[in-house]
Design an enzyme around this catalytic site. Structure first.
Site, PDB file in Angstrom:
ATOM      1  N   HIS A  11       4.595 -60.497  52.008  1.00 27.75           N
ATOM      2  CA  HIS A  11       6.018 -60.139  51.908  1.00 27.75           C
ATOM      3  C   HIS A  11       6.801 -61.217  51.153  1.00 27.75           C
ATOM      4  CE1 HIS A  11       5.081 -57.207  55.118  1.00 27.75           C
ATOM      5  NE2 HIS A  11       4.418 -58.214  55.662  1.00 27.75           N
TER       6      HIS A  11
ATOM      7  N   SER B 134      14.805 -72.055  26.126  1.00 25.07           N
ATOM      8  CA  SER B 134      16.105 -71.379  26.100  1.00 25.07           C
ATOM      9  C   SER B 134      16.955 -71.978  24.997  1.00 25.07           C
ATOM     10  CB  SER B 134      16.806 -71.530  27.455  1.00 25.07           C
ATOM     11  OG  SER B 134      18.169 -71.145  27.382  1.00 25.07           O
TER      12      SER B 134
ATOM     13  N   ARG C  62      -5.795 -23.771  22.256  1.00 25.73           N
ATOM     14  CA  ARG C  62      -5.119 -24.921  21.662  1.00 25.73           C
ATOM     15  C   ARG C  62      -3.695 -24.557  21.269  1.00 25.73           C
ATOM     16  NH1 ARG C  62      -5.296 -28.389  16.715  1.00 25.73           N
ATOM     17  NH2 ARG C  62      -3.945 -30.109  17.354  1.00 25.73           N
TER      18      ARG C  62
ATOM     19  N   SER D 101      -0.106 -32.645  19.024  1.00 31.05           N
ATOM     20  CA  SER D 101      -0.426 -33.477  17.865  1.00 31.05           C
ATOM     21  C   SER D 101       0.462 -34.708  17.733  1.00 31.05           C
ATOM     22  CB  SER D 101      -0.345 -32.640  16.589  1.00 31.05           C
ATOM     23  OG  SER D 101      -0.639 -33.431  15.461  1.00 31.05           O
TER      24      SER D 101
END
Length: 519
Positions: A192, A322, A362, A367
Protein backbone atom coordinates in the site's frame (compact mmCIF):
# COMPACT_ATOMS: atom_id res chain seq x y z
CA UNK A 1 0.09 88.60 -31.83
CA UNK A 2 2.56 88.14 -34.64
CA UNK A 3 4.16 85.16 -32.91
CA UNK A 4 0.77 83.62 -32.19
CA UNK A 5 -0.32 83.90 -35.83
CA UNK A 6 2.92 82.36 -37.08
CA UNK A 7 2.48 79.44 -34.66
CA UNK A 8 -1.08 78.89 -35.78
CA UNK A 9 -0.03 78.88 -39.46
CA UNK A 10 2.76 76.38 -38.75
CA UNK A 11 0.36 74.09 -36.93
CA UNK A 12 -2.02 74.22 -39.86
CA UNK A 13 0.76 73.18 -42.27
CA UNK A 14 1.85 70.13 -40.17
CA UNK A 15 -0.12 66.87 -40.81
CA UNK A 16 -1.92 65.63 -37.76
CA UNK A 17 -0.83 62.18 -36.41
CA UNK A 18 -4.20 60.52 -36.00
CA UNK A 19 -2.82 56.97 -35.52
CA UNK A 20 -1.93 55.93 -31.99
CA UNK A 21 1.71 54.90 -31.51
CA UNK A 22 2.05 51.03 -31.58
CA UNK A 23 3.21 49.23 -28.44
CA UNK A 24 5.52 46.20 -28.49
CA UNK A 25 2.46 44.05 -27.78
CA UNK A 26 0.73 45.45 -30.87
CA UNK A 27 3.84 44.81 -32.94
CA UNK A 28 4.01 41.23 -31.66
CA UNK A 29 0.37 40.54 -32.49
CA UNK A 30 0.89 41.90 -36.00
CA UNK A 31 4.08 39.84 -36.55
CA UNK A 32 2.54 36.62 -35.18
CA UNK A 33 -0.90 36.91 -36.76
CA UNK A 34 -0.35 34.93 -39.98
CA UNK A 35 2.20 32.29 -40.99
CA UNK A 36 4.18 33.78 -43.92
CA UNK A 37 3.82 31.94 -47.18
CA UNK A 38 7.02 30.07 -48.03
CA UNK A 39 8.53 30.27 -44.53
CA UNK A 40 10.27 27.11 -43.27
CA UNK A 41 9.18 25.04 -46.29
CA UNK A 42 11.02 21.89 -45.17
CA UNK A 43 9.30 21.86 -41.77
CA UNK A 44 5.64 22.17 -42.75
CA UNK A 45 4.74 18.47 -42.71
CA UNK A 46 3.89 16.61 -39.49
CA UNK A 47 6.63 14.29 -38.29
CA UNK A 48 5.63 11.34 -36.14
CA UNK A 49 7.63 11.64 -32.89
CA UNK A 50 7.62 7.87 -32.40
CA UNK A 51 9.66 7.55 -35.60
CA UNK A 52 11.55 10.84 -35.62
CA UNK A 53 12.42 11.07 -31.92
CA UNK A 54 12.34 7.61 -30.40
CA UNK A 55 12.30 4.62 -32.77
CA UNK A 56 15.42 2.55 -33.39
CA UNK A 57 16.85 1.98 -36.85
CA UNK A 58 16.41 -1.78 -36.42
CA UNK A 59 12.67 -1.73 -35.75
CA UNK A 60 12.07 1.13 -38.18
CA UNK A 61 13.57 -1.00 -40.92
CA UNK A 62 11.25 -3.92 -40.16
CA UNK A 63 8.23 -1.66 -40.83
CA UNK A 64 9.83 0.39 -43.62
CA UNK A 65 8.61 0.62 -47.23
CA UNK A 66 11.85 -1.09 -48.26
CA UNK A 67 11.06 -4.14 -46.12
CA UNK A 68 7.36 -4.17 -47.03
CA UNK A 69 7.62 -3.94 -50.78
CA UNK A 70 10.67 -6.17 -51.21
CA UNK A 71 8.72 -8.77 -49.21
CA UNK A 72 5.86 -8.37 -51.68
CA UNK A 73 8.29 -9.22 -54.45
CA UNK A 74 9.69 -12.19 -52.54
CA UNK A 75 6.15 -13.48 -52.09
CA UNK A 76 5.45 -13.16 -55.81
CA UNK A 77 8.68 -15.03 -56.57
CA UNK A 78 7.91 -17.74 -53.99
CA UNK A 79 4.45 -18.17 -55.53
CA UNK A 80 5.78 -18.38 -59.10
CA UNK A 81 8.57 -20.76 -58.03
CA UNK A 82 6.14 -23.11 -56.30
CA UNK A 83 3.70 -22.93 -59.22
CA UNK A 84 6.52 -23.85 -61.64
CA UNK A 85 7.54 -26.79 -59.42
CA UNK A 86 3.95 -28.04 -59.53
CA UNK A 87 3.71 -27.91 -63.31
CA UNK A 88 2.52 -24.43 -64.24
CA UNK A 89 4.24 -23.12 -67.35
CA UNK A 90 6.65 -20.57 -65.93
CA UNK A 91 10.14 -20.29 -67.37
CA UNK A 92 13.46 -20.12 -65.56
CA UNK A 93 14.09 -16.85 -67.38
CA UNK A 94 10.98 -15.32 -65.85
CA UNK A 95 12.00 -16.44 -62.37
CA UNK A 96 15.56 -15.24 -62.85
CA UNK A 97 14.39 -11.84 -64.03
CA UNK A 98 12.12 -11.56 -60.97
CA UNK A 99 14.90 -12.60 -58.59
CA UNK A 100 17.30 -10.04 -60.09
CA UNK A 101 14.86 -7.18 -59.44
CA UNK A 102 13.85 -7.82 -55.83
CA UNK A 103 15.62 -4.68 -54.64
CA UNK A 104 15.11 -2.57 -57.76
CA UNK A 105 11.83 -0.78 -57.04
CA UNK A 106 10.73 2.36 -58.86
CA UNK A 107 8.50 3.83 -56.17
CA UNK A 108 7.50 6.84 -58.29
CA UNK A 109 6.27 4.55 -61.08
CA UNK A 110 4.37 2.43 -58.55
CA UNK A 111 2.72 5.53 -57.09
CA UNK A 112 1.69 6.74 -60.56
CA UNK A 113 0.11 3.37 -61.32
CA UNK A 114 -1.61 3.31 -57.93
CA UNK A 115 -3.20 6.69 -58.70
CA UNK A 116 -4.27 5.36 -62.10
CA UNK A 117 -5.73 2.09 -60.79
CA UNK A 118 -6.71 3.33 -57.30
CA UNK A 119 -5.09 0.09 -56.07
CA UNK A 120 -1.73 -0.16 -54.29
CA UNK A 121 -1.07 -3.83 -55.06
CA UNK A 122 -1.72 -3.44 -58.77
CA UNK A 123 0.52 -0.38 -58.79
CA UNK A 124 3.38 -2.54 -57.56
CA UNK A 125 2.48 -5.47 -59.84
CA UNK A 126 3.01 -3.14 -62.78
CA UNK A 127 6.18 -1.66 -61.26
CA UNK A 128 7.58 -5.20 -60.88
CA UNK A 129 6.49 -6.04 -64.41
CA UNK A 130 8.20 -2.92 -65.73
CA UNK A 131 11.45 -4.04 -64.05
CA UNK A 132 11.01 -7.71 -65.07
CA UNK A 133 9.02 -7.56 -68.33
CA UNK A 134 9.40 -11.23 -69.20
CA UNK A 135 7.67 -12.12 -65.93
CA UNK A 136 4.81 -9.64 -66.22
CA UNK A 137 2.29 -12.25 -67.48
CA UNK A 138 2.75 -14.52 -64.44
CA UNK A 139 3.28 -12.05 -61.57
CA UNK A 140 0.51 -12.44 -58.94
CA UNK A 141 -0.88 -15.48 -60.80
CA UNK A 142 -3.95 -16.81 -58.97
CA UNK A 143 -3.43 -14.47 -56.01
CA UNK A 144 -5.49 -11.75 -54.37
CA UNK A 145 -4.20 -8.56 -52.76
CA UNK A 146 -4.18 -10.14 -49.30
CA UNK A 147 -1.70 -12.73 -50.55
CA UNK A 148 1.02 -10.08 -50.47
CA UNK A 149 -0.59 -7.76 -47.92
CA UNK A 150 -1.42 -10.19 -45.14
CA UNK A 151 1.54 -12.49 -45.64
CA UNK A 152 3.88 -9.50 -45.54
CA UNK A 153 2.28 -8.31 -42.32
CA UNK A 154 2.99 -11.71 -40.80
CA UNK A 155 6.59 -11.69 -42.05
CA UNK A 156 7.08 -8.27 -40.48
CA UNK A 157 5.42 -9.35 -37.22
CA UNK A 158 7.72 -12.37 -37.04
CA UNK A 159 10.85 -10.29 -37.69
CA UNK A 160 9.72 -7.72 -35.15
CA UNK A 161 9.06 -10.43 -32.53
CA UNK A 162 12.56 -11.83 -33.05
CA UNK A 163 14.00 -8.37 -32.41
CA UNK A 164 11.82 -7.92 -29.32
CA UNK A 165 13.00 -11.30 -28.04
CA UNK A 166 16.64 -10.28 -28.38
CA UNK A 167 16.03 -7.04 -26.51
CA UNK A 168 14.06 -8.82 -23.76
CA UNK A 169 16.86 -11.31 -23.17
CA UNK A 170 19.31 -8.42 -22.90
CA UNK A 171 17.21 -6.68 -20.24
CA UNK A 172 16.87 -9.91 -18.25
CA UNK A 173 20.63 -10.51 -18.39
CA UNK A 174 21.37 -6.98 -17.18
CA UNK A 175 18.84 -7.19 -14.35
CA UNK A 176 20.32 -10.53 -13.30
CA UNK A 177 23.67 -8.87 -12.61
CA UNK A 178 21.94 -6.16 -10.59
CA UNK A 179 19.95 -8.69 -8.54
CA UNK A 180 23.04 -10.77 -7.77
CA UNK A 181 25.02 -7.69 -6.70
CA UNK A 182 22.36 -6.57 -4.24
CA UNK A 183 20.97 -10.00 -3.27
CA UNK A 184 21.50 -9.38 0.47
CA UNK A 185 21.18 -5.60 0.81
CA UNK A 186 18.22 -5.18 3.17
CA UNK A 187 15.65 -2.59 2.16
CA UNK A 188 12.29 -1.50 3.39
CA UNK A 189 9.44 -3.36 1.76
CA UNK A 190 6.19 -1.58 0.95
CA UNK A 191 2.59 -2.69 0.78
CA UNK A 192 0.00 0.00 0.00
CA UNK A 193 3.15 2.17 -0.31
CA UNK A 194 3.37 1.99 3.47
CA UNK A 195 6.39 0.51 5.27
CA UNK A 196 6.19 -3.27 5.56
CA UNK A 197 8.61 -6.11 6.36
CA UNK A 198 12.10 -5.88 4.98
CA UNK A 199 13.14 -7.45 1.69
CA UNK A 200 16.38 -6.95 -0.27
CA UNK A 201 17.19 -4.73 -3.22
CA UNK A 202 18.10 -7.81 -5.24
CA UNK A 203 14.88 -9.63 -4.34
CA UNK A 204 12.85 -6.65 -5.56
CA UNK A 205 14.68 -6.83 -8.89
CA UNK A 206 13.64 -10.48 -9.24
CA UNK A 207 10.01 -9.33 -9.17
CA UNK A 208 10.72 -7.23 -12.25
CA UNK A 209 12.47 -10.17 -13.90
CA UNK A 210 9.62 -12.54 -13.09
CA UNK A 211 7.27 -10.37 -15.14
CA UNK A 212 9.76 -10.16 -18.01
CA UNK A 213 10.34 -13.91 -18.25
CA UNK A 214 6.57 -14.42 -18.45
CA UNK A 215 6.62 -11.95 -21.33
CA UNK A 216 9.53 -13.79 -22.93
CA UNK A 217 7.62 -17.07 -22.72
CA UNK A 218 4.72 -15.48 -24.60
CA UNK A 219 7.09 -14.06 -27.21
CA UNK A 220 8.63 -17.50 -27.76
CA UNK A 221 5.22 -19.12 -28.14
CA UNK A 222 4.02 -16.43 -30.55
CA UNK A 223 7.13 -16.82 -32.72
CA UNK A 224 6.73 -20.59 -32.75
CA UNK A 225 2.97 -20.58 -33.36
CA UNK A 226 2.69 -17.65 -35.76
CA UNK A 227 1.24 -18.99 -39.02
CA UNK A 228 1.51 -17.62 -42.52
CA UNK A 229 -1.74 -16.82 -44.31
CA UNK A 230 -0.52 -18.81 -47.27
CA UNK A 231 -2.35 -19.00 -50.61
CA UNK A 232 -6.07 -18.81 -49.94
CA UNK A 233 -7.72 -16.77 -52.71
CA UNK A 234 -10.32 -14.03 -52.52
CA UNK A 235 -12.62 -15.55 -49.89
CA UNK A 236 -10.31 -18.21 -48.51
CA UNK A 237 -11.64 -21.07 -50.64
CA UNK A 238 -8.57 -21.34 -52.91
CA UNK A 239 -10.95 -21.42 -55.89
CA UNK A 240 -8.56 -19.55 -58.21
CA UNK A 241 -5.75 -21.99 -57.48
CA UNK A 242 -8.05 -24.98 -57.93
CA UNK A 243 -8.89 -23.55 -61.34
CA UNK A 244 -5.20 -22.99 -62.10
CA UNK A 245 -4.41 -26.63 -61.34
CA UNK A 246 -7.44 -28.03 -63.21
CA UNK A 247 -9.24 -29.21 -60.09
CA UNK A 248 -6.22 -30.96 -58.52
CA UNK A 249 -6.78 -30.47 -54.78
CA UNK A 250 -3.49 -32.07 -53.81
CA UNK A 251 -1.51 -29.63 -55.91
CA UNK A 252 -3.34 -26.69 -54.32
CA UNK A 253 -2.44 -28.01 -50.88
CA UNK A 254 1.13 -28.61 -51.99
CA UNK A 255 1.33 -25.05 -53.33
CA UNK A 256 0.18 -23.63 -50.00
CA UNK A 257 2.73 -25.67 -48.08
CA UNK A 258 5.59 -24.92 -50.46
CA UNK A 259 5.06 -21.15 -50.45
CA UNK A 260 5.14 -21.19 -46.65
CA UNK A 261 8.38 -23.17 -46.68
CA UNK A 262 10.01 -20.80 -49.16
CA UNK A 263 9.06 -17.85 -46.93
CA UNK A 264 10.47 -19.46 -43.79
CA UNK A 265 7.20 -20.49 -42.12
CA UNK A 266 6.44 -23.97 -40.85
CA UNK A 267 2.70 -23.70 -41.28
CA UNK A 268 -0.17 -21.70 -42.71
CA UNK A 269 -3.32 -20.81 -40.84
CA UNK A 270 -5.68 -23.77 -41.49
CA UNK A 271 -8.62 -21.73 -42.75
CA UNK A 272 -9.23 -18.07 -43.50
CA UNK A 273 -11.59 -15.70 -45.21
CA UNK A 274 -9.91 -13.20 -47.47
CA UNK A 275 -7.62 -12.23 -44.58
CA UNK A 276 -6.06 -14.14 -41.75
CA UNK A 277 -8.16 -13.79 -38.62
CA UNK A 278 -7.54 -10.42 -37.00
CA UNK A 279 -7.52 -12.20 -33.66
CA UNK A 280 -3.82 -12.79 -34.36
CA UNK A 281 -3.28 -9.01 -34.35
CA UNK A 282 -5.05 -8.83 -30.99
CA UNK A 283 -2.82 -11.60 -29.59
CA UNK A 284 0.32 -9.82 -30.80
CA UNK A 285 -0.69 -6.42 -29.44
CA UNK A 286 -1.75 -8.03 -26.14
CA UNK A 287 1.72 -9.55 -25.91
CA UNK A 288 3.27 -6.12 -26.53
CA UNK A 289 0.92 -4.63 -23.96
CA UNK A 290 2.14 -7.23 -21.46
CA UNK A 291 5.75 -6.16 -21.98
CA UNK A 292 4.68 -2.53 -21.60
CA UNK A 293 2.93 -3.39 -18.33
CA UNK A 294 6.07 -5.04 -16.97
CA UNK A 295 8.20 -2.08 -18.01
CA UNK A 296 5.79 0.43 -16.49
CA UNK A 297 5.71 -1.43 -13.16
CA UNK A 298 9.52 -1.63 -13.00
CA UNK A 299 10.06 2.01 -13.92
CA UNK A 300 7.24 3.13 -11.65
CA UNK A 301 9.11 1.48 -8.77
CA UNK A 302 12.36 3.16 -9.82
CA UNK A 303 10.67 6.57 -9.96
CA UNK A 304 9.35 6.11 -6.42
CA UNK A 305 12.76 4.92 -5.20
CA UNK A 306 14.38 7.93 -6.87
CA UNK A 307 12.11 10.17 -4.82
CA UNK A 308 13.36 8.36 -1.69
CA UNK A 309 16.94 8.86 -2.95
CA UNK A 310 17.58 5.14 -2.57
CA UNK A 311 18.04 4.30 -6.25
CA UNK A 312 18.78 6.48 -9.25
CA UNK A 313 18.81 5.78 -12.95
CA UNK A 314 21.84 6.74 -15.09
CA UNK A 315 22.39 10.49 -15.33
CA UNK A 316 24.95 11.94 -17.73
CA UNK A 317 27.49 14.53 -16.60
CA UNK A 318 25.98 17.35 -18.68
CA UNK A 319 22.34 16.27 -18.39
CA UNK A 320 19.88 18.95 -17.23
CA UNK A 321 17.02 17.76 -15.02
CA UNK A 322 15.00 20.99 -15.13
CA UNK A 323 15.30 24.23 -17.06
CA UNK A 324 14.23 26.13 -13.94
CA UNK A 325 15.49 24.03 -11.01
CA UNK A 326 19.16 23.39 -11.73
CA UNK A 327 19.59 21.01 -8.78
CA UNK A 328 17.02 18.48 -10.03
CA UNK A 329 17.92 14.97 -11.10
CA UNK A 330 14.76 13.62 -12.68
CA UNK A 331 14.26 9.95 -13.67
CA UNK A 332 13.74 10.93 -17.31
CA UNK A 333 14.43 7.52 -18.82
CA UNK A 334 11.95 5.80 -16.53
CA UNK A 335 9.38 8.49 -17.21
CA UNK A 336 9.81 7.99 -20.95
CA UNK A 337 9.33 4.24 -20.50
CA UNK A 338 6.10 4.81 -18.60
CA UNK A 339 4.85 7.30 -21.18
CA UNK A 340 5.45 4.99 -24.15
CA UNK A 341 4.23 1.95 -22.22
CA UNK A 342 0.97 3.71 -21.41
CA UNK A 343 0.39 4.25 -25.13
CA UNK A 344 1.11 0.60 -25.99
CA UNK A 345 -1.23 -0.66 -23.27
CA UNK A 346 -4.10 1.10 -25.04
CA UNK A 347 -3.52 -0.52 -28.44
CA UNK A 348 -5.11 -3.97 -27.90
CA UNK A 349 -8.57 -2.38 -27.69
CA UNK A 350 -8.18 -1.18 -31.29
CA UNK A 351 -7.26 -4.71 -32.40
CA UNK A 352 -10.13 -6.21 -30.41
CA UNK A 353 -12.67 -3.88 -32.02
CA UNK A 354 -11.19 -4.50 -35.46
CA UNK A 355 -11.48 -8.26 -35.12
CA UNK A 356 -14.98 -8.11 -33.69
CA UNK A 357 -16.26 -5.85 -36.48
CA UNK A 358 -14.99 -7.91 -39.42
CA UNK A 359 -18.07 -9.04 -41.36
CA UNK A 360 -18.12 -12.51 -42.88
CA UNK A 361 -15.02 -13.10 -45.03
CA UNK A 362 -13.62 -9.55 -44.75
CA UNK A 363 -14.36 -5.83 -44.59
CA UNK A 364 -11.83 -3.13 -45.42
CA UNK A 365 -12.37 -1.12 -42.24
CA UNK A 366 -9.51 -3.13 -40.77
CA UNK A 367 -6.94 -1.65 -43.13
CA UNK A 368 -6.23 1.91 -41.99
CA UNK A 369 -6.09 1.17 -38.27
CA UNK A 370 -3.79 -1.84 -38.75
CA UNK A 371 -1.33 0.31 -40.71
CA UNK A 372 -1.01 2.39 -37.55
CA UNK A 373 -1.30 0.14 -34.49
CA UNK A 374 0.87 -2.80 -35.57
CA UNK A 375 4.01 -0.84 -36.47
CA UNK A 376 3.59 1.65 -33.63
CA UNK A 377 3.14 -1.07 -31.01
CA UNK A 378 6.41 -2.69 -32.01
CA UNK A 379 8.27 0.59 -32.48
CA UNK A 380 7.29 1.75 -28.99
CA UNK A 381 8.07 -1.52 -27.19
CA UNK A 382 11.44 -1.73 -28.92
CA UNK A 383 12.33 1.72 -27.54
CA UNK A 384 11.04 0.71 -24.11
CA UNK A 385 13.31 -2.36 -24.04
CA UNK A 386 16.33 -0.32 -25.13
CA UNK A 387 15.63 2.06 -22.27
CA UNK A 388 15.16 -0.76 -19.74
CA UNK A 389 18.53 -2.26 -20.68
CA UNK A 390 20.17 1.14 -20.34
CA UNK A 391 18.52 1.88 -16.99
CA UNK A 392 19.33 -1.58 -15.57
CA UNK A 393 22.95 -1.33 -16.65
CA UNK A 394 23.49 2.00 -14.90
CA UNK A 395 21.10 1.77 -11.95
CA UNK A 396 22.81 3.35 -8.94
CA UNK A 397 21.97 2.28 -5.39
CA UNK A 398 22.74 4.41 -2.33
CA UNK A 399 23.21 1.78 0.43
CA UNK A 400 23.44 4.25 3.32
CA UNK A 401 20.13 5.87 2.40
CA UNK A 402 18.57 2.43 1.97
CA UNK A 403 19.82 1.42 5.42
CA UNK A 404 18.65 4.66 7.04
CA UNK A 405 15.11 4.14 5.80
CA UNK A 406 15.13 0.53 6.98
CA UNK A 407 16.47 1.47 10.41
CA UNK A 408 13.80 4.15 10.81
CA UNK A 409 11.10 1.45 10.71
CA UNK A 410 13.00 -1.58 11.97
CA UNK A 411 12.50 -0.96 15.71
CA UNK A 412 8.76 -1.51 15.31
CA UNK A 413 9.40 -4.74 13.38
CA UNK A 414 11.87 -5.98 16.00
CA UNK A 415 9.41 -5.76 18.88
CA UNK A 416 8.03 -9.27 18.36
CA UNK A 417 11.53 -10.76 18.57
CA UNK A 418 12.25 -8.69 21.69
CA UNK A 419 8.98 -9.84 23.24
CA UNK A 420 9.78 -13.51 22.63
CA UNK A 421 13.29 -13.21 24.06
CA UNK A 422 12.03 -11.53 27.21
CA UNK A 423 9.32 -14.16 27.70
CA UNK A 424 11.97 -16.89 27.36
CA UNK A 425 13.89 -15.16 30.14
CA UNK A 426 10.85 -15.37 32.46
CA UNK A 427 8.93 -12.19 31.60
CA UNK A 428 5.15 -11.81 31.55
CA UNK A 429 3.98 -11.81 27.94
CA UNK A 430 0.93 -9.58 28.55
CA UNK A 431 2.84 -7.05 30.61
CA UNK A 432 5.64 -6.91 28.05
CA UNK A 433 3.16 -6.56 25.20
CA UNK A 434 1.45 -3.58 26.88
CA UNK A 435 4.79 -1.92 27.55
CA UNK A 436 5.83 -2.31 23.92
CA UNK A 437 2.49 -0.91 22.78
CA UNK A 438 2.88 2.20 24.93
CA UNK A 439 6.52 2.72 23.93
CA UNK A 440 5.63 2.26 20.24
CA UNK A 441 2.83 4.82 20.38
CA UNK A 442 5.08 7.31 22.13
CA UNK A 443 7.92 6.73 19.65
CA UNK A 444 5.53 7.11 16.74
CA UNK A 445 4.29 10.40 18.16
CA UNK A 446 7.87 11.66 18.32
CA UNK A 447 8.53 10.66 14.70
CA UNK A 448 5.32 12.11 13.27
CA UNK A 449 4.65 14.94 15.72
CA UNK A 450 8.14 16.29 16.26
CA UNK A 451 9.94 15.05 13.14
CA UNK A 452 12.62 13.37 15.22
CA UNK A 453 14.23 9.92 14.69
CA UNK A 454 12.55 6.76 15.94
CA UNK A 455 13.64 6.37 19.59
CA UNK A 456 11.78 3.14 20.39
CA UNK A 457 15.00 1.20 21.05
CA UNK A 458 16.21 3.88 23.45
CA UNK A 459 12.92 3.65 25.36
CA UNK A 460 13.18 -0.15 25.59
CA UNK A 461 16.84 0.11 26.65
CA UNK A 462 15.80 2.28 29.62
CA UNK A 463 12.85 0.10 30.67
CA UNK A 464 13.80 -2.51 33.33
CA UNK A 465 11.01 -4.81 32.06
CA UNK A 466 13.31 -5.55 29.08
CA UNK A 467 16.51 -5.99 31.04
CA UNK A 468 16.92 -9.52 29.62
CA UNK A 469 17.73 -8.12 26.15
CA UNK A 470 19.47 -4.86 27.03
CA UNK A 471 22.93 -6.29 26.32
CA UNK A 472 22.01 -7.56 22.87
CA UNK A 473 19.52 -4.99 21.60
CA UNK A 474 21.85 -3.69 18.91
CA UNK A 475 22.49 -7.13 17.45
CA UNK A 476 18.78 -7.92 17.55
CA UNK A 477 17.98 -5.11 15.13
CA UNK A 478 20.53 -5.99 12.43
CA UNK A 479 18.46 -5.55 9.22
CA UNK A 480 19.75 -8.77 7.66
CA UNK A 481 17.91 -10.73 10.37
CA UNK A 482 14.58 -9.47 9.06
CA UNK A 483 14.78 -10.25 5.33
CA UNK A 484 13.62 -13.85 5.61
CA UNK A 485 14.78 -15.99 2.68
CA UNK A 486 15.15 -13.07 0.30
CA UNK A 487 18.88 -13.65 -0.49
CA UNK A 488 18.31 -17.36 -0.95
CA UNK A 489 15.26 -16.68 -3.11
CA UNK A 490 17.43 -14.51 -5.36
CA UNK A 491 19.99 -17.31 -5.70
CA UNK A 492 17.34 -19.93 -6.41
CA UNK A 493 15.46 -17.75 -8.91
CA UNK A 494 18.65 -16.88 -10.78
CA UNK A 495 19.83 -20.50 -10.83
CA UNK A 496 16.52 -22.19 -11.60
CA UNK A 497 14.85 -19.67 -13.89
CA UNK A 498 17.24 -17.07 -15.28
CA UNK A 499 20.43 -18.98 -16.02
CA UNK A 500 18.68 -21.59 -18.22
CA UNK A 501 17.08 -18.77 -20.24
CA UNK A 502 20.39 -16.97 -20.70
CA UNK A 503 22.17 -20.20 -21.63
CA UNK A 504 19.50 -21.05 -24.23
CA UNK A 505 19.80 -17.56 -25.72
CA UNK A 506 23.52 -16.90 -25.29
CA UNK A 507 23.95 -16.19 -29.00
CA UNK A 508 21.48 -13.30 -28.75
CA UNK A 509 23.54 -11.71 -25.98
CA UNK A 510 26.50 -11.31 -28.32
CA UNK A 511 24.49 -9.17 -30.77
CA UNK A 512 24.97 -5.45 -30.28
CA UNK A 513 22.00 -3.16 -30.86
CA UNK A 514 22.46 -0.60 -33.62
CA UNK A 515 21.00 2.24 -31.56
CA UNK A 516 21.83 3.56 -28.12
CA UNK A 517 19.61 5.65 -25.86
CA UNK A 518 19.20 9.32 -26.66
CA UNK A 519 17.66 11.03 -23.65
Amino acid sequence: EFTQSITQECCKSQPKNTKKMSTNADKFLEAASDFPEGALPDQQVYEHPLVKRYATKEMSFVWSPAMKFTTWRKLWIALATAEQELGIEISDEQLEQMRSKIYDIDFEFAEEKEKEFRHDVMGHVHAFGEAAPAAMPIIHLGATSCYVGDNTDLVQIKEALLLIKRKLVKVIATLKDFAVKYRDLPTLGFTHYQPAQLTTVGKRATLWMQDLILDLDRVNREIEDLPMRGVKGTTGTQASFLELFDGDHEKVKALNKRVCELMGFQKAIPVSGQTYTRKIDFAVLSLLSGIAQSAYKMCGDIRLLANLKEVEEPFSKTQIGSSAMAYKRNPMRSERVCSLARYVMGLPSAAANTHASQWFERTLDDSAVRRIVLPEGFLAVDVVLNLLANISDGLHVWPNVVKAHAMAELPFMATEVILMECVKAGGDRQELHEAIRVHSMDAGAVVKGEGKPNDLMERIAKDPLFEAVHSKLESMIDPILFVGRAPEQVDEFIGDEIEPILEANKDLLTVESVDGVNV
